[in-house]
Design an enzyme around this catalytic site. Structure first.
Site, PDB file in Angstrom:
ATOM      1  N   ASN A 163      37.030  45.410  47.112  1.00 17.55           N
ATOM      2  CA  ASN A 163      37.491  46.499  46.744  1.00 17.55           C
ATOM      3  C   ASN A 163      36.495  47.636  46.387  1.00 17.55           C
ATOM      4  O   ASN A 163      35.308  47.319  46.063  1.00 17.55           O
ATOM      5  CB  ASN A 163      38.394  46.169  45.336  1.00 17.55           C
ATOM      6  CG  ASN A 163      37.565  45.283  44.299  1.00 17.55           C
ATOM      7  OD1 ASN A 163      36.770  44.538  44.656  1.00 17.55           O
ATOM      8  ND2 ASN A 163      38.087  45.443  43.138  1.00 17.55           N
ATOM      9  N   GLU A 205      36.374  50.944  44.148  1.00 14.56           N
ATOM     10  CA  GLU A 205      37.162  51.944  43.395  1.00 14.56           C
ATOM     11  C   GLU A 205      36.572  53.337  43.360  1.00 14.56           C
ATOM     12  O   GLU A 205      35.656  53.718  43.910  1.00 14.56           O
ATOM     13  CB  GLU A 205      37.244  51.241  41.857  1.00 14.56           C
ATOM     14  CG  GLU A 205      37.962  49.758  41.730  1.00 14.56           C
ATOM     15  CD  GLU A 205      38.023  49.322  40.246  1.00 14.56           C
ATOM     16  OE1 GLU A 205      37.372  49.740  39.349  1.00 14.56           O
ATOM     17  OE2 GLU A 205      38.728  48.365  40.456  1.00 14.56           O
ATOM     18  N   CYS A 257      41.741  48.529  48.372  1.00 11.99           N
ATOM     19  CA  CYS A 257      41.529  47.161  48.056  1.00 11.99           C
ATOM     20  C   CYS A 257      40.822  46.121  49.131  1.00 11.99           C
ATOM     21  O   CYS A 257      40.346  46.756  50.296  1.00 11.99           O
ATOM     22  CB  CYS A 257      43.038  46.564  48.200  1.00 11.99           C
ATOM     23  SG  CYS A 257      44.174  46.981  46.760  1.00 11.99           S
ATOM     24  N   GLU A 312      41.270  43.591  50.938  1.00 12.51           N
ATOM     25  CA  GLU A 312      42.061  43.335  52.111  1.00 12.51           C
ATOM     26  C   GLU A 312      42.218  44.391  53.216  1.00 12.51           C
ATOM     27  O   GLU A 312      41.820  44.358  54.300  1.00 12.51           O
ATOM     28  CB  GLU A 312      43.657  43.111  51.772  1.00 12.51           C
ATOM     29  CG  GLU A 312      43.812  41.567  51.082  1.00 12.51           C
ATOM     30  CD  GLU A 312      43.722  42.067  49.561  1.00 12.51           C
ATOM     31  OE1 GLU A 312      43.067  43.015  49.091  1.00 12.51           O
ATOM     32  OE2 GLU A 312      44.572  41.530  48.685  1.00 12.51           O
ATOM     33  N   CYS A 338      48.471  42.629  46.959  1.00  7.89           N
ATOM     34  CA  CYS A 338      49.428  43.608  46.330  1.00  7.89           C
ATOM     35  C   CYS A 338      50.212  44.189  47.501  1.00  7.89           C
ATOM     36  O   CYS A 338      49.857  43.850  48.852  1.00  7.89           O
ATOM     37  CB  CYS A 338      48.625  44.948  45.846  1.00  7.89           C
ATOM     38  SG  CYS A 338      47.749  46.148  46.983  1.00  7.89           S
ATOM     39  N   CYS A 374      48.749  46.124  50.448  1.00  7.41           N
ATOM     40  CA  CYS A 374      47.852  45.368  51.414  1.00  7.41           C
ATOM     41  C   CYS A 374      48.678  44.474  52.412  1.00  7.41           C
ATOM     42  O   CYS A 374      48.462  44.381  53.557  1.00  7.41           O
ATOM     43  CB  CYS A 374      46.751  44.521  50.673  1.00  7.41           C
ATOM     44  SG  CYS A 374      45.434  45.552  49.877  1.00  7.41           S
TER      45      CYS A 374
HETATM   46  N1  THU Z   1      42.728  44.712  44.250  1.00  6.51           N
HETATM   47  C1  THU Z   1      42.389  44.286  45.647  1.00  6.51           C
HETATM   48  O1  THU Z   1      41.319  44.390  46.078  1.00  6.51           O
HETATM   49  N2  THU Z   1      43.573  43.440  46.404  1.00  6.51           N
HETATM   50  C2  THU Z   1      44.732  43.531  45.967  1.00  6.51           C
HETATM   51  O2  THU Z   1      45.589  43.011  46.780  1.00  6.51           O
HETATM   52  C3  THU Z   1      44.973  43.708  44.552  1.00  6.51           C
HETATM   53  C4  THU Z   1      44.204  44.571  43.810  1.00  6.51           C
HETATM   54  C5  THU Z   1      41.851  45.399  43.664  1.00  6.51           C
HETATM   55  C6  THU Z   1      41.944  46.769  43.521  1.00  6.51           C
HETATM   56  C7  THU Z   1      41.231  47.043  42.285  1.00  6.51           C
HETATM   57  O3  THU Z   1      39.979  47.686  42.492  1.00  6.51           O
HETATM   58  C8  THU Z   1      41.300  45.861  41.326  1.00  6.51           C
HETATM   59  O4  THU Z   1      41.610  44.849  42.231  1.00  6.51           O
HETATM   60  C9  THU Z   1      42.263  45.769  40.356  1.00  6.51           C
HETATM   61  O5  THU Z   1      43.387  46.094  40.527  1.00  6.51           O
END
Ligand code: THU
Length: 140
Positions: free
Chosen positions: A52, A54, A63, A65, A96, A99
């Protein structure tokens, strides 16, 4: 019903988990401190990882994925057979919705393996996690 993607070769999930953990170590998560790693397997047997990423503008977060999918697509991959997602939660986190939809574009029935830090592992498939993705394919 979406066609099945066949069994995974022995050892490939472990290899994907190791790649996902390596990518997770590079997660850029100053806002949430929640690190995620992912690895995808292409139909021709190649592996790609993502973490991920940000952003100060929170909604721009990518994310793990989707980062892994983009790495695969950027070298020409168009079909995925499996994804492994790792977090530091005791119980495996579920991908999520965004994704799930992006993964479905390249493998609607792909294997999905979710790992936390505990012993429990979730092994499922994308058509169970997202039974009816948006697609143009069923249009007349
Ligand atoms: N996140 C992912 O990388 N994958 C997911 O399927 C859900 C959330 C990350 C996004 C963010 O950087 C952190 O998790 C918290 O939401």
């Amino acid at each position: 019903m979406v066609s099945r993607v066949g069994e995974l070769a022995s050892g490939v999930v472990e290899q994907m988990a190791a790649m996902a953990r390596a990518a997770q170590a590079h997660a850029y998560a100053p806002a949430s401190r929640f690190r995620v790693g992912a690895a995808v397997l292409s139909d021709d047997g190649r592996l790609f990882a993502g973490c991920n990423v940000e952003n100060a503008s929170y909604g721009l977060t990518i994310c793990a994925e989707r980062a892994a999918v983009c790495a695969a697509v950027a070298v020409g991959v168009r079909a995925l057979r499996a994804v492994v997602v790792v977090t530091d939660l005791l119980d495996p986190a579920r991908p999520c919705g965004a994704c799930r939809q992006v993964l479905a574009e390249f493998g609607p029935a792909m294997h999905v393996v979710l790992l936390g830090t505990g012993n429990s592992q979730v092994a499922t498939s994308l058509d169970r996690l997202l039974p009816e993705p948006f697609t143009f394919h069923s249009l007349p």
